[in-house]
Design an enzyme around this catalytic site. Structure first.
Site, PDB file in Angstrom:
ATOM      1  N   GLU A 194       0.848  -1.205   0.000  1.00 12.94           N
ATOM      2  CA  GLU A 194       0.000   0.000   0.000  1.00 12.94           C
ATOM      3  C   GLU A 194       0.882   1.255   0.000  1.00 12.94           C
ATOM      4  O   GLU A 194       0.765   2.120   0.869  1.00 12.94           O
ATOM      5  CB  GLU A 194      -0.990  -0.018   1.174  1.00 12.94           C
ATOM      6  CG  GLU A 194      -1.960  -1.188   1.068  1.00 12.94           C
ATOM      7  CD  GLU A 194      -3.214  -1.112   1.947  1.00 12.94           C
ATOM      8  OE1 GLU A 194      -3.288  -0.270   2.853  1.00 12.94           O
ATOM      9  OE2 GLU A 194      -4.133  -1.930   1.705  1.00 12.94           O
ATOM     10  N   GLU A 316      -4.706  -8.913  -0.510  1.00 18.03           N
ATOM     11  CA  GLU A 316      -5.523  -8.645   0.685  1.00 18.03           C
ATOM     12  C   GLU A 316      -6.975  -8.577   0.255  1.00 18.03           C
ATOM     13  O   GLU A 316      -7.317  -7.783  -0.637  1.00 18.03           O
ATOM     14  CB  GLU A 316      -5.121  -7.323   1.361  1.00 18.03           C
ATOM     15  CG  GLU A 316      -3.806  -7.411   2.097  1.00 18.03           C
ATOM     16  CD  GLU A 316      -3.464  -6.155   2.902  1.00 18.03           C
ATOM     17  OE1 GLU A 316      -4.388  -5.456   3.367  1.00 18.03           O
ATOM     18  OE2 GLU A 316      -2.260  -5.894   3.045  1.00 18.03           O
TER      19      GLU A 316
HETATM   20  O1  AHR Z   1      -5.097  -6.280   6.722  1.00 18.54           O
HETATM   21  C1  AHR Z   1      -5.068  -5.142   7.512  1.00 18.54           C
HETATM   22  C2  AHR Z   1      -4.449  -3.947   6.799  1.00 18.54           C
HETATM   23  O2  AHR Z   1      -5.239  -3.556   5.726  1.00 18.54           O
HETATM   24  C3  AHR Z   1      -3.083  -4.161   6.194  1.00 18.54           C
HETATM   25  O3  AHR Z   1      -2.066  -4.016   7.109  1.00 18.54           O
HETATM   26  C4  AHR Z   1      -3.018  -3.081   5.163  1.00 18.54           C
HETATM   27  O4  AHR Z   1      -2.195  -3.410   4.081  1.00 18.54           O
HETATM   28  C5  AHR Z   1      -4.466  -2.865   4.765  1.00 18.54           C
HETATM   29  O5  AHR Z   1      -4.811  -1.534   4.776  1.00 18.54           O
END
Ligand code: AHR
Length: 512
Positions: A194, A316
């Site tokens: 991110e 994710e």
């Molecule tokens: O999964 C939780 C968080 O969500 C992670 O650390 C981040 O990459 C995303 O914003």
């Protein structure tokens, strides 16, 4: 009278409802060409809340039964899932993590503050050796998320050397000093996470240059081949994907994408367990929207990479609700209901379909965080409905995806239509066909006629996951509220198969 009794029994067993819809699925068993990347069933473990500490790692001296510090109950549950790949150490944590703090004798490791997640002190007792040894025990590929946000090129380059170099190199010798003679294999290397947000608040142009620079110095030692992954977009940020495809191109092997089934980033995200039918329908709609998002990112990638050399990695995804009342702020600990099971089932059906470009996906996260497989509390452990979906769906890993068409009615919420029936089918190396089906309708069963042209099937076996209600969930005291059961409501004919899927149920079928 006898018939009525039997019908009542069946209704009771699988909560069959009085109403039945009819759907049709045509599976083209002879047209499969893409193998479902097993990495789509990947997991993610971050230094966040009790995912690592307490959830996976308890240390050798813990009263909780463990193997070299990893809790046995969690290890066994994860082995059963045959997880193909595990992403670590973050998430946002990765861009503040300095790997050298997590090697050597544990009592000497420096501590740090976990600024992203609850401001707790991280003692670095779980580090590189502990992670790579865990992957060896689980038989999965490690996926390392490197620090670009607050780290240096040298730091990341040396981490790769520490892990993979075999020769008489400084970092290989440091590894040997820490008790590991042989290098590990490292394939998946994430260059930041991110980077548009917690990973450094960068612009896509600036990050593209950084990716090129960092990845230059991450060397391939002694035959180790790196699959370098660029930090990608979230949701609808198509400009990020476009810029990276333009400026980085096939210097990256993979480009990530994050998509959460979440109401928004400020304010309440809604309770994980207390929701009404309209919130449930909203969730289903938001979840399947991932198909549109994935398709649009793929279309951009196709413009620059027609041969589909660069993979899209949804590293994710999953549900994000308000944290459990009373749990530690910032730990993202949430319960997991039948609604979460549907999000998993529908999303995995979608990923299977786009396997030609979607090379990996990592649900967030494996234990005690967000849409977890497993919840723990001290020595207790419970498997979530999402765990059971992954277990039922693992048959698709490495099998050939079979194209299919679905005709079913839809549920409508706020002008957004979601099909009642979602499905995926694959053929494995032994020639067995597996079909996964979900009926998200809370009131209506679905009689599904499955057309299987050119296929000789003589036997079907099935598993069902359903519950009394869509907000049902397993607890430490009652872990059997949402569990899989044998499913037999199938009828074979010359042309295909008829399956009556009860309302709010997920089914996995094996065809012989
Ligand atoms: O999964 C939780 C968080 O969500 C992670 O650390 C981040 O990459 C995303 O914003």
């Amino acid at each position: 009278m006898k018939k009525l009794f039997l019908a009542t029994m069946l209704l009771g067993l699988f909560n069959l409802s009085a109403q039945t819809g009819t759907s049709k699925i045509t599976i083209h068993a002879d047209q499969g060409k893409n193998v479902i990347n097993k990495e789509i069933y990947g997991q993610f473990a971050e230094h966040l809340g009790t995912c690592i500490y307490g959830g996976i790692w308890v240390g050798e001296n813990s009263p909780i039964p463990n193997t070299k510090g990893y809790r046995n109950d969690v290890l066994n549950a994860l082995k059963e899932l045959q997880i193909p790949v595990l992403r670590w150490p973050g998430g946002c944590f990765a861009d503040e993590y300095h790997w050298m703090d997590g090697i050597g004798p544990r009592e000497k490791r420096p501590k740090m503050v976990n600024n992203n997640w609850g401001g707790v002190v991280e003692d670095n007792s779980f580090g590189t050796n502990e992670f790579f040894n865990l992957c060896e025990i689980l038989g999965c590929e490690p996926y390392l998320s490197g620090n670009v946000g607050s780290g240096t090129v040298e730091e990341l380059a040396k981490w790769v050397e520490y892990i993979t170099s075999e020769g008489d190199s400084p970092m290989a010798n440091l590894r040997r000093q820490n008790g590991r003679e042989k290098p590990w294999k490292l394939k998946y290397l994430g260059v930041g996470n991110e980077s548009w947000g917690c990973g450094g608040s960068m612009t896509p142009d600036y990050y593209s240059d950084l990716f090129r620079r960092y990845s230059t110095y991450c060397r391939e030692y002694d035959g180790n081949k790196l699959y370098k992954i660029a930090s990608g977009a979230s949701d609808y940020d198509f400009n990020w994907t476009e810029t990276l495809m333009k400026h980085v191109g096939d210097r990256m092997k993979g480009l990530s994408l994050h998509y959460y089934t979440c109401k928004g980033w400020s304010g309440s995200k809604g309770s994980a367990t207390k929701f009404d039918k309209s919130e449930y329908l909203w969730t289903m709609g938001k979840c399947v929207e991932i198909e549109d998002v994935v398709k649009k990112h793929i279309a951009i990638m196709d413009k620059y990479d027609a041969k589909r050399k660069v993979g899209l990695l949804v590293d994710e995804w999953g549900t994000w609700w308000d944290q459990e009342p009373g749990s530690h702020p910032g730990f993202l600990y949430q319960q997991n209901t039948m609604r979460d099971a549907f999000v998993a089932a529908l999303t995995l059906n979608i990923f299977n379909k786009y396997t030609e470009r979607v090379k990996m996906a990592n649900i967030a996260q494996v234990v005690n965080v967000l849409q977890a497989m497993i919840l723990t509390n001290d020595s207790k452990m419970v498997l979530t409905p999402t765990y059971h979906v992954f277990n039922m769906y693992k048959v698709h890993m490495g099998a050939t995806n079979l194209p299919l068409e679905i005709q079913s009615d839809s549920l409508v919420y706020n002008n957004r239509k979601v099909a009642s029936v979602s499905a995926s089918a694959s053929k494995d190396a032994k020639g067995l066909i597996h079909i996964t089906l979900a009926n998200i309708d809370t009131d209506k069963d679905q009689k599904i006629v499955i057309d299987l042209p050119n296929l000789n099937v003589s036997k079907v076996s099935g598993t069902i996951l359903t519950a009394k209600s869509i907000d049902s969930y397993n607890t430490f005291d009652n872990s059997k509220v949402v569990v899989p059961a044998v499913f037999k409501d199938t009828k074979l004919s010359k042309t295909g198969l008829t399956v009556t899927v009860p309302a709010k149920a997920i089914i996995s079928l094996e065809l012989f």
